[in-house]
Design a protein around this motif. Structure first.
Motif, PDB file in Angstrom:
ATOM      1  N   LEU A 146       0.829  -1.211   0.000  1.00 48.76           N
ATOM      2  CA  LEU A 146       0.000   0.000   0.000  1.00 48.76           C
ATOM      3  C   LEU A 146       0.860   1.256   0.000  1.00 48.76           C
ATOM      4  CD1 LEU A 146      -2.825  -0.971   2.515  1.00 48.76           C
ATOM      5  CD2 LEU A 146      -3.093  -0.476   0.089  1.00 48.76           C
ATOM      6  N   ALA A 147       1.911   1.245   0.812  1.00 43.52           N
ATOM      7  CA  ALA A 147       2.737   2.448   0.945  1.00 43.52           C
ATOM      8  C   ALA A 147       3.462   2.772  -0.353  1.00 43.52           C
ATOM      9  CB  ALA A 147       3.741   2.270   2.086  1.00 43.52           C
ATOM     10  N   ILE A 148       4.005   1.763  -1.013  1.00 39.91           N
ATOM     11  CA  ILE A 148       4.793   2.068  -2.213  1.00 39.91           C
ATOM     12  C   ILE A 148       3.871   2.420  -3.392  1.00 39.91           C
ATOM     13  CG2 ILE A 148       5.142  -0.317  -2.991  1.00 39.91           C
ATOM     14  CD1 ILE A 148       8.013   0.555  -3.794  1.00 39.91           C
ATOM     15  N   MET A 149       2.688   1.826  -3.410  1.00 41.04           N
ATOM     16  CA  MET A 149       1.721   2.226  -4.447  1.00 41.04           C
ATOM     17  C   MET A 149       1.407   3.711  -4.302  1.00 41.04           C
ATOM     18  SD  MET A 149      -1.062  -0.833  -4.319  1.00 41.04           S
ATOM     19  CE  MET A 149      -2.117  -0.778  -5.722  1.00 41.04           C
ATOM     20  N   SER A 150       1.172   4.101  -3.078  1.00 40.00           N
ATOM     21  CA  SER A 150       0.805   5.486  -2.817  1.00 40.00           C
ATOM     22  C   SER A 150       1.963   6.429  -3.146  1.00 40.00           C
ATOM     23  CB  SER A 150       0.392   5.597  -1.349  1.00 40.00           C
ATOM     24  OG  SER A 150       0.503   6.897  -0.913  1.00 40.00           O
ATOM     25  N   LYS A 151       3.161   5.977  -2.829  1.00 37.69           N
ATOM     26  CA  LYS A 151       4.332   6.803  -3.079  1.00 37.69           C
ATOM     27  C   LYS A 151       4.537   7.016  -4.580  1.00 37.69           C
ATOM     28  CE  LYS A 151       8.991   7.635  -2.971  1.00 37.69           C
ATOM     29  NZ  LYS A 151       9.994   7.514  -3.957  1.00 37.69           N
ATOM     30  N   VAL A 152       4.466   5.946  -5.337  1.00 39.22           N
ATOM     31  CA  VAL A 152       4.703   6.072  -6.780  1.00 39.22           C
ATOM     32  C   VAL A 152       3.586   6.908  -7.420  1.00 39.22           C
ATOM     33  CG1 VAL A 152       5.064   4.834  -8.938  1.00 39.22           C
ATOM     34  CG2 VAL A 152       6.008   3.925  -6.829  1.00 39.22           C
ATOM     35  N   LEU A 188      -7.039  -8.334  -8.270  1.00 37.53           N
ATOM     36  CA  LEU A 188      -7.345  -7.268  -9.236  1.00 37.53           C
ATOM     37  C   LEU A 188      -6.552  -5.990  -8.894  1.00 37.53           C
ATOM     38  CD1 LEU A 188      -8.871  -6.710 -11.813  1.00 37.53           C
ATOM     39  CD2 LEU A 188     -10.830  -5.934 -10.465  1.00 37.53           C
ATOM     40  N   ALA A 189      -6.333  -5.743  -7.621  1.00 33.40           N
ATOM     41  CA  ALA A 189      -5.491  -4.600  -7.225  1.00 33.40           C
ATOM     42  C   ALA A 189      -4.059  -4.829  -7.714  1.00 33.40           C
ATOM     43  CB  ALA A 189      -5.504  -4.413  -5.714  1.00 33.40           C
ATOM     44  N   PHE A 190      -3.607  -6.084  -7.632  1.00 31.69           N
ATOM     45  CA  PHE A 190      -2.270  -6.415  -8.149  1.00 31.69           C
ATOM     46  C   PHE A 190      -2.196  -6.128  -9.647  1.00 31.69           C
ATOM     47  CE2 PHE A 190       0.073  -9.644 -10.547  1.00 31.69           C
ATOM     48  CZ  PHE A 190       1.366  -9.382 -10.136  1.00 31.69           C
ATOM     49  N   ARG A 191      -3.205  -6.571 -10.381  1.00 35.98           N
ATOM     50  CA  ARG A 191      -3.215  -6.300 -11.835  1.00 35.98           C
ATOM     51  C   ARG A 191      -3.245  -4.790 -12.093  1.00 35.98           C
ATOM     52  NH1 ARG A 191      -0.703 -10.278 -13.840  1.00 35.98           N
ATOM     53  NH2 ARG A 191      -1.748 -12.293 -13.729  1.00 35.98           N
ATOM     54  N   GLY A 192      -3.975  -4.077 -11.267  1.00 38.76           N
ATOM     55  CA  GLY A 192      -4.014  -2.617 -11.403  1.00 38.76           C
ATOM     56  C   GLY A 192      -2.649  -2.009 -11.151  1.00 38.76           C
ATOM     57  N   SER A 193      -1.946  -2.549 -10.162  1.00 37.16           N
ATOM     58  CA  SER A 193      -0.637  -1.966  -9.817  1.00 37.16           C
ATOM     59  C   SER A 193       0.382  -2.188 -10.936  1.00 37.16           C
ATOM     60  CB  SER A 193      -0.116  -2.535  -8.489  1.00 37.16           C
ATOM     61  OG  SER A 193       0.418  -3.835  -8.656  1.00 37.16           O
ATOM     62  N   PHE A 220      -6.125   5.855 -11.473  1.00 34.68           N
ATOM     63  CA  PHE A 220      -6.177   4.388 -11.461  1.00 34.68           C
ATOM     64  C   PHE A 220      -5.389   3.858 -10.263  1.00 34.68           C
ATOM     65  CE2 PHE A 220      -5.386   0.427 -14.428  1.00 34.68           C
ATOM     66  CZ  PHE A 220      -6.187  -0.343 -13.598  1.00 34.68           C
ATOM     67  N   SER A 221      -4.264   4.488 -10.002  1.00 37.63           N
ATOM     68  CA  SER A 221      -3.459   4.037  -8.872  1.00 37.63           C
ATOM     69  C   SER A 221      -4.210   4.227  -7.557  1.00 37.63           C
ATOM     70  CB  SER A 221      -2.140   4.804  -8.843  1.00 37.63           C
ATOM     71  OG  SER A 221      -1.441   4.478  -7.670  1.00 37.63           O
ATOM     72  N   SER A 222      -4.933   5.317  -7.465  1.00 40.13           N
ATOM     73  CA  SER A 222      -5.710   5.570  -6.256  1.00 40.13           C
ATOM     74  C   SER A 222      -6.775   4.482  -6.073  1.00 40.13           C
ATOM     75  CB  SER A 222      -6.340   6.958  -6.382  1.00 40.13           C
ATOM     76  OG  SER A 222      -7.298   7.134  -5.394  1.00 40.13           O
ATOM     77  N   ILE A 223      -7.401   4.100  -7.173  1.00 40.58           N
ATOM     78  CA  ILE A 223      -8.421   3.040  -7.123  1.00 40.58           C
ATOM     79  C   ILE A 223      -7.786   1.702  -6.711  1.00 40.58           C
ATOM     80  CG2 ILE A 223      -9.945   1.646  -8.573  1.00 40.58           C
ATOM     81  CD1 ILE A 223     -10.632   4.197 -10.117  1.00 40.58           C
ATOM     82  N   SER A 224      -6.638   1.403  -7.296  1.00 35.28           N
ATOM     83  CA  SER A 224      -5.972   0.137  -6.953  1.00 35.28           C
ATOM     84  C   SER A 224      -5.576   0.107  -5.476  1.00 35.28           C
ATOM     85  CB  SER A 224      -4.727  -0.074  -7.817  1.00 35.28           C
ATOM     86  OG  SER A 224      -5.090  -0.180  -9.171  1.00 35.28           O
ATOM     87  N   GLN A 225      -5.167   1.266  -4.971  1.00 41.43           N
ATOM     88  CA  GLN A 225      -4.827   1.308  -3.543  1.00 41.43           C
ATOM     89  C   GLN A 225      -6.038   1.034  -2.666  1.00 41.43           C
ATOM     90  OE1 GLN A 225      -2.508   4.929  -2.437  1.00 41.43           O
ATOM     91  NE2 GLN A 225      -2.092   4.927  -4.613  1.00 41.43           N
TER      92      GLN A 225
END
Lengths: 325, 276
Positions: free
Chosen positions: A74-80, B34-39, B54-59
């Motif tokens: 979660l943290a690295i997704m948010s960071k990127v 699905l979040a993994f695929r989004g990431s 999109f990243s916000s949604i995946s998070q």
């Protein structure tokens, strides 16, 4: 002075008025008169910064799906995501500056792909382990905070406003990086080794990050001009010294070393003495000949190609509004 | 009907716990994969604004998966991180269409990702998820009802986002129409795997964990029909989507899940006992 009176001045008088304004600490807005040379300097600086944020998302992106726990994922997704957001913010500032020249965001992207627009040296490098993800967020972002904080007082107001928001978020990134680094530093032998290897790998790039101390080293530098225009307040070397002062003690305190036996603080000179990085290599790297330059550019290119139909479809539907989430 | 307020209370009702755990795995694994695929899309979405959105949604999706895995941890299933990273493919309960790769290539090299597929899969999924969450608001397991209420608020934005993309693309250029049509047909073939609640759906409904599977499916079909009619698009079939490649709720999966799990657990598996 009234607008009418200003319009009747010669270019040279306008230029002098402009310098008076910035020397008095006034800020320049996008619609204000500015010398072509000032605009040119901004257009060297801001698109490069913006595109570096976007290219900078790519080395860490490599670690997003692999982050080793749910919390880290979660943290690295948010960071990127933040980095992409910074890129977006800066490209908007650049777009306003480019408009009088008849250029658009598409041109920035094309300049990137053709190699006309460079991006920061650090984002050309490999990030082969999770340790690199930690070191990038901790030290590369740490270096970015030092140079961006210095530019908060920039004479160009829209850039200053973007930087203010960016700096606030970068602080969280550095904390995220510190958390990854601390977990590895306090972890198993294998984890500590992973971290030390990453520091060794990044050291030279971190020194290069601030640019050469004088133009003699690479034959090209805009720092004097940027200081005159109050776009920046410190030289490359001053920033590098700030970085070493802040981070060397921290690096040592968690039991890590840097790969430079000559590194020490000279009490008399009140300066860090260190092994100069290879500036010829630096020139090579920023000319898109770094270890990962082509692969990362290829990612942007393939995204550009693959989504061409989407851009066309959106172009047809001019009403398209991107929903913000 | 029985109601439980805590994980401890559930301990004495083995039959209930079994169905609750089953449902939570489905919910967790669906959102997680699905979040993994989004990431994997990060950095290569059609434009920078979309990358951020999109990243916000995946998070959010990943965040929901974390909540479900933590509920499973409370129920004694093991550490949430282990549940997400270490379970074998055959133990996973996610629908097959959600594990499918984004397109040829991989996220590091030559990702020939298909935006039409991303839009359709996410849009169909988020419609189904919104329906499921509104049923879970009344779940007999109160901790689940509580989190569903919170998730619904986020879900509204996700749904709006994908609806906008779907609407924009489906009637745009000829190429967009063609690509969207292909994506719809592809997702349709397996989407029943998302709509099903698996072999013990009836028991879950009887215990008040969630509504009857058929009722939820009907709602989804009604919504999809409305959208398609409004946009003047034909449904692939009138009798609902299929489950051609098998039932993920039953542990049936494809090679895509195996490789996804290898990637997402690569670092964690170096030493699952270590702190990361």
């Amino acid at each position: 002075m009234s607008l009418f009176a200003f319009d009747s001045l010669t270019e040279e008088e306008k230029y002098d008025r402009f310098l008076e304004r910035i020397n008095a600490g006034e800020k320049i807005e996008a619609d204000d008169w500015m010398p072509d040379d000032y605009r040119k300097q901004l257009l060297k600086l801001i698109p490069m910064h913006g595109i570096s944020e976007i290219m900078g998302a790519l080395p860490e992106k490599e670690w997003v799906p692999k982050a080793p726990s749910l919390r880290r994922k979660l943290a690295i997704m948010s960071k990127v995501q933040d980095e992409m957001g910074h890129g977006q913010l800066l490209l908007r500032v650049a777009e306003d500056l480019m408009r009088p020249l008849g250029k658009r965001r598409e041109d920035i992207m094309e300049d990137l792909l053709t190699g006309r627009l460079k991006f920061h040296n650090v984002f050309h490098m490999e990030a082969p382990t999770w340790g690199d993800a930690g070191v990038i967020a901790w030290l590369v972002d740490g270096a970015a905070i030092i140079s961006q904080t210095m530019m908060l007082t920039t004479s160009y107001a829209p850039y200053g406003r973007a930087l203010k928001r960016i700096c606030a978020e970068e602080v969280f990134h550095a904390q995220h990086g510190e958390a990854i680094v601390m977990a590895l530093a306090e972890g198993t032998d294998e984890q500590r080794q992973m971290l030390q290897d990453a520091v060794n790998r990044w050291w030279e790039s971190l020194l290069m990050f601030f640019g050469p101390d004088t133009s003699k080293r690479t034959g090209n530098s805009n720092q004097d001009k940027n200081i005159m225009y109050k776009l920046r307040t410190k030289s490359n070397e001053e920033l590098r010294q700030d970085f070493l002062t802040k981070y060397i003690p921290r690096i040592h305190s968690i039991g890590l070393t840097v790969p430079d036996e000559t590194l020490h603080y000279d009490e008399e000179e009140e300066m860090w003495v260190y092994q100069q990085p290879d500036w010829d290599k630096f020139k090579q790297i920023v000319s898109n000949n770094g270890p990962r330059s082509q692969a990362r550019l290829r990612l942007r290119e393939i995204s550009h190609e693959n989504n061409e139909w989407v851009r066309e479809a959106l172009g047809k539907k001019q009403t398209m509004q991107t929903a913000s989430v | 009907m029985v109601e439980y307020n805590t994980a401890q209370e559930v301990e004495k009702d083995a039959a209930y716990k079994k169905e609750l755990v089953e449902l939570l795995y489905q919910l967790a694994d669906d959102d997680f994969i699905l979040a993994f695929r989004g990431s994997e899309w990060l950095g290569i979405a059609p434009h920078i604004e979309e990358d951020v959105a999109f990243s916000s949604i995946s998070q959010d999706k990943m965040g929901h998966a974390v909540i479900y895995y933590e509920m499973l941890e409370e129920l004694g299933e093991g550490k949430a991180d282990d549940l997400a990273h270490l379970r074998e493919p055959k133990e996973r309960k996610n629908a097959i269409i959600l594990e499918e790769v984004n397109g040829p290539g991989n996220y590091l090299e030559e990702p020939e990702y298909d935006w039409a597929f991303a839009v359709v899969r996410n849009y169909f999924y988020d419609i189904s998820k919104a329906i499921r969450l509104s049923s879970l608001k009344n779940s007999s397991y109160k901790p689940l009802a509580q989190v569903a209420k919170k998730m619904i608020l986020e879900q509204y934005y996700h749904l709006t986002h994908w609806n906008m993309w779907f609407t924009q693309l489906i009637n745009a250029t000829d190429e967009a129409k063609k690509r969207m049509r292909q994506a719809i047909d592809k997702v349709w073939k397996d989407f029943d795997g998302v709509l099903t609640l698996g072999p013990s759906a009836k028991e879950m409904a009887r215990l008040g964990l969630i509504k009857e599977e058929q009722e939820l499916k009907d709602k989804w079909m009604t919504e999809i029909k409305e959208v398609f009619e409004k946009l003047g698009v034909e449904l692939p079939t009138n009798d609902g989507p299929g489950m051609e490649r098998g039932d993920g709720r039953n542990g049936e999966h494809t090679e895509d899940l195996t490789t996804a799990l290898q990637t997402l657990s690569e670092v964690y598996k170096v030493d699952p006992a270590a702190g990361w």
